[in-house]
Write a protein that holds these residues in place. Structure first.
Motif, short mmCIF file in Angstrom:
data_model
loop_
_atom_site.label_atom_id
_atom_site.label_comp_id
_atom_site.label_asym_id
_atom_site.label_seq_id
_atom_site.Cartn_x
_atom_site.Cartn_y
_atom_site.Cartn_z
N ASP A 1 5.89 7.88 -7.21
CA ASP A 1 4.77 8.72 -6.78
C ASP A 1 3.73 7.91 -6.03
O ASP A 1 3.45 6.76 -6.36
N GLY A 2 3.16 8.51 -5.00
CA GLY A 2 2.08 7.85 -4.27
C GLY A 2 2.58 7.01 -3.11
O GLY A 2 1.80 6.54 -2.31
N ASN A 3 3.91 6.84 -3.03
CA ASN A 3 4.54 6.08 -1.95
C ASN A 3 3.78 4.83 -1.56
O ASN A 3 3.18 4.74 -0.51
N PRO A 4 3.83 3.83 -2.42
CA PRO A 4 3.05 2.62 -2.14
C PRO A 4 3.69 1.69 -1.12
O PRO A 4 3.10 0.67 -0.79
N PHE A 5 4.89 2.04 -0.58
CA PHE A 5 5.61 1.06 0.25
C PHE A 5 5.55 1.41 1.73
O PHE A 5 5.71 2.55 2.13
N ALA A 6 5.34 0.40 2.54
CA ALA A 6 5.33 0.58 3.99
C ALA A 6 6.59 -0.03 4.58
O ALA A 6 7.24 -0.88 3.96
N VAL A 7 6.97 0.41 5.77
CA VAL A 7 8.14 -0.14 6.43
C VAL A 7 7.91 -1.63 6.67
O VAL A 7 6.84 -2.04 7.10
N GLY A 8 8.91 -2.44 6.35
CA GLY A 8 8.81 -3.87 6.56
C GLY A 8 8.33 -4.63 5.34
O GLY A 8 8.50 -5.84 5.24
#
Ligand SMILES: Nc1ncnc2c1ncn2[C@@H]1O[C@H](COP(=O)(O)OP(=O)(O)O)[C@@H](O)[C@H]1O
Ligand SMILES: [Mg+2]
Lengths: 312, 340
Positions: free
Chosen positions: B308-315
């Motif tokens: 939940d909250g999508n803490p990850f960015a591409v790369g």
């Protein structure tokens, strides 16, 4: 102005339409000429140059249906006034009506033999085509080829064996004989045409009926037949046209009781010279049944009515 | 549909080949009274053939079909008392919708009275929301309506078992979702036995009381949807269920794994974040209700669900560790596996 890849432009439509109509008109000239001749008087029919505009007369039709005898002017004068228009036309030529001609009988023969053999060909053809289409039949391909091979030479090539056979069997000059003969010629066409149509009807339709408690025959009758209507109609028209127009066997095998109209019409010879209007009248009347039959079935000839309820 | 005719159907060592082509081999299955069994498998797995064997449209090479304990091998399709919805060509184009629905009722076996036909057709048409189309020709319907009518043609009857062959496969997603719920509701109302065939895992998961997974004509696993999902007996079965698909990876990929098996199956919920070894986020897929992460882990692609909250960015780099993954041997069969 926009252009579309799938839709033909109006100019192309216009040109092709004109070509088709022109072609149709050209092919119809002989037909129209025959119909016109049937309403001419005998002198008009052989006049030179040919008459395009003339006073129509029913003399051809009267002559077609009657036999007449020439009488002396005195006898003619002593007769009571003519009872109907036919009598009047005949008396104008110094003749009286002697009795009916054989034309209506020959015409009836054509109807019986033409429609009888068409019904039989389509009936047997449908059953055979269904069997070939749905069941595993040993040597099915060979049998189908054999059925087709019966048409690989002109039927008239076997005229003499058939003539001798029919004489022995007592089938010469009988309705039954002619019906069987035309059915034999037509059946291969019927089986092949109908098999194509029935092959296109998905088996699932019948299988659904089988699961729902119908017998194989009921499934055939209630599901396959209505969907094969298009094929049956066009097959029937092809069969009828062949049987209706057949001339060579009719000349060879019929002379009296079962004689059909094609060999009869050319024998209509008037008193003194060929009676062209009467012959033309016979030809015109002879055209009508096939025309009516075709018009009646034309809805079925337009394919695609029954194909389309298929989930894609 | 007041009383219900339900029956148990049993397949015993059922086999069928078409020439060299094996369609069904040695199938054993019991379909309990009132259950909703979904056979799941890709095209060519033998689903349709199984239904045709049960309905009697095909003759088995070996084995038997038992309906209500009665061996039906020599019975005709009509005698078997089954109703079937076909994958294709379901409606008679020359009949109206009403006549299509009434067709099974008018069969010589059922010989339903006129008033009874009227009543049942009306009832089923209402249930399937096609009442306003009853007088249309079958050809004048949309795909969804045709499909409702062909399901209706089965529902007007009260057979021992309903057989349905991918009845929703030709519909668009929304209609499929609607009809899924509808079918499930109808099943619980009727309490009838239903065998439903599909290649769509969502249909299997949402409607079935039992799922059978087919592979090349073999029934490879049979159980409740949860059992099949949580306890698949092979890589093949594990790959059939679950979105995103289960990740199949070499067992020795993770240092923490006791590598006693050939491969491990990692569902999104088997991945713990924040501990273990680093993986790179290659792509983030926002699906609205869920966010998928496409990870690169030591050269292997892994699809996972973002917390939940999508803490990850591409790369970015994220630490992952398998938790209770499924273990398979080199042949792809499930083996008991544990994780350190
Ligand atoms: N009538 C048939 N003739 C030959 N092969 C068939 C026939 N029906 C099915 N098969 C073959 O049997 C296999 C299973 O087919 P099917 O039961 O239709 O699979 P599914 O419904 O799961 O797609 C396929 O390989 C198919 O090609
Ligand atoms: Mg199928």
């Amino acid at each position: 102005m926009s252009f579309s890849v799938t839709e033909t432009s109006s100019r192309v439509k216009w040109i092709s339409g004109t070509l088709v109509i022109t072609y149709a008109l050209i092919t119809m000239i002989p037909l129209v000429w025959i119909m016109m001749t049937s309403f001419k008087t005998p002198p008009d029919s052989i006049s030179y140059p040919p008459k395009v505009f003339y006073e129509p007369s029913l003399e051809g039709y009267v002559n077609l249906f009657t036999t007449r005898t020439r009488v002396s002017p005195e006898t003619l004068a002593s007769l009571p006034p003519p009872e109907n228009f036919a009598e009047e036309i005949v008396r104008n030529r110094d003749m009286v009506i002697a009795g009916p001609s054989k034309f209506s009988g020959r015409f009836l023969n054509s109807v019986i033999i033409g429609f009888g053999s068409t019904f039989l060909s389509v009936f047997l053809g449908t059953l055979a085509a269904y069997a070939f289409s749905r069941f595993k039949i040993p040597l099915a391909d060979d049998l189908l080829f054999f059925i087709l091979s019966t048409r690989m030479m002109p039927p008239i090539a076997v005229a003499i064996p058939i003539f001798l056979m029919y004489r022995k069997l007592g089938l010469s000059d009988t309705h039954l004989g002619m019906i069987l003969l035309y059915t034999a010629v037509n059946i291969s066409l019927a089986v092949w045409l109908l098999k194509g149509f029935i092959d296109e009807i998905p088996r699932e339709y019948e299988e659904a009926a089988l699961i729902d408690g119908y017998t194989r025959f009921q499934a055939f009758y209630k599901v396959v037949l209505p969907q094969a209507a298009t094929g049956i109609a066009s097959t029937a028209i092809f069969c009828l046209i062949f049987a209706w127009n057949e001339y060579a066997f009719a000349v060879l095998l019929t002379s009296g009781t079962a004689q059909t109209a094609p060999p009869f019409i050319p024998t209509i010879i008037g008193v003194g010279g060929l009676d062209w209007p009467a012959i033309a009248a016979g030809a015109t009347l002879f055209l009508l049944p096939v025309m009516i039959f075709t018009v009646m079935l034309r809805k079925h000839l337009l394919r695609g009515i029954t194909f389309g309820a298929v989930r894609k | 549909m007041e009383h219900c005719n339900v029956a148990e159907v049993e397949l015993k060592n059922l086999s069928k080949s078409f020439g060299d082509q094996v369609a069904v081999i040695d199938m054993n299955m019991t379909i309990d009274n009132g259950s909703f069994v979904v056979l799941l498998g890709p095209t060519g797995a033998g689903k349709t053939t199984t239904l045709r064997l049960i309905s009697g449209l095909e003759k088995a090479d070996a084995g038997n079909v038992l309906i209500d304990g009665r061996n039906v091998d020599i019975e005709t399709p009509a005698q078997r008392d089954v109703a079937m919805v076909f994958q294709q060509y379901s409606l008679y184009p020359h009949l109206s919708v009403k006549d299509n629905l009434a067709f099974p009722l008018r069969s010589p076996i059922l010989k339903t009275s006129k008033s009874e036909i009227e009543r049942k057709v009306t009832e089923v048409a209402e249930k399937l929301q096609i009442s306003h189309k009853l007088n249309n020709r079958a050809t004048e319907l949309s795909g969804g309506e045709m499909q409702r009518v062909s399901i209706g043609r089965a529902l007007v009857r009260d057979p021992a078992i309903y057989l349905m062959d991918e009845p929703l496969s030709s519909l668009d997603a929304r209609l499929r979702a609607d009809l899924r719920i509808e079918l499930k509701r109808i099943h619980s109302e009727l309490g009838s036995t239903l065998l439903y065939v599909t290649h769509d895992q969502i249909e299997a998961m949402t409607m079935a009381t039992h799922v059978g997974v087919l592979q090349d004509g073999k029934l490879v696993q049979f159980g409740s949807p949860r059992e099949i999902y949580e306890d698949p007996n092979s890589v093949y079965v594990a790959s059939r269920l679950g979105l995103p698909r289960i990740n199949i990876l070499p067992a020795d990929l993770f240092e923490s794994m006791a590598s006693n098996s050939g491969t491990i199956g990692l569902r999104p919920e088997h991945i713990a974040y924040g501990k273990g070894e680093p993986a790179t986020v290659k792509r983030v897929e926002q699906l609205g209700d869920q966010t998928r992460l496409h990870l690169d882990f030591k050269g292997h692609a892994i699809t996972a669900l973002s917390p939940d909250g999508n803490p990850f960015a591409v790369g970015s780099t994220v630490k992952i560790q398998p938790e209770n993954p499924l273990c398979f041997d080199d042949q792809g069969n499930r083996v008991a596996g544990s994780i350190a």
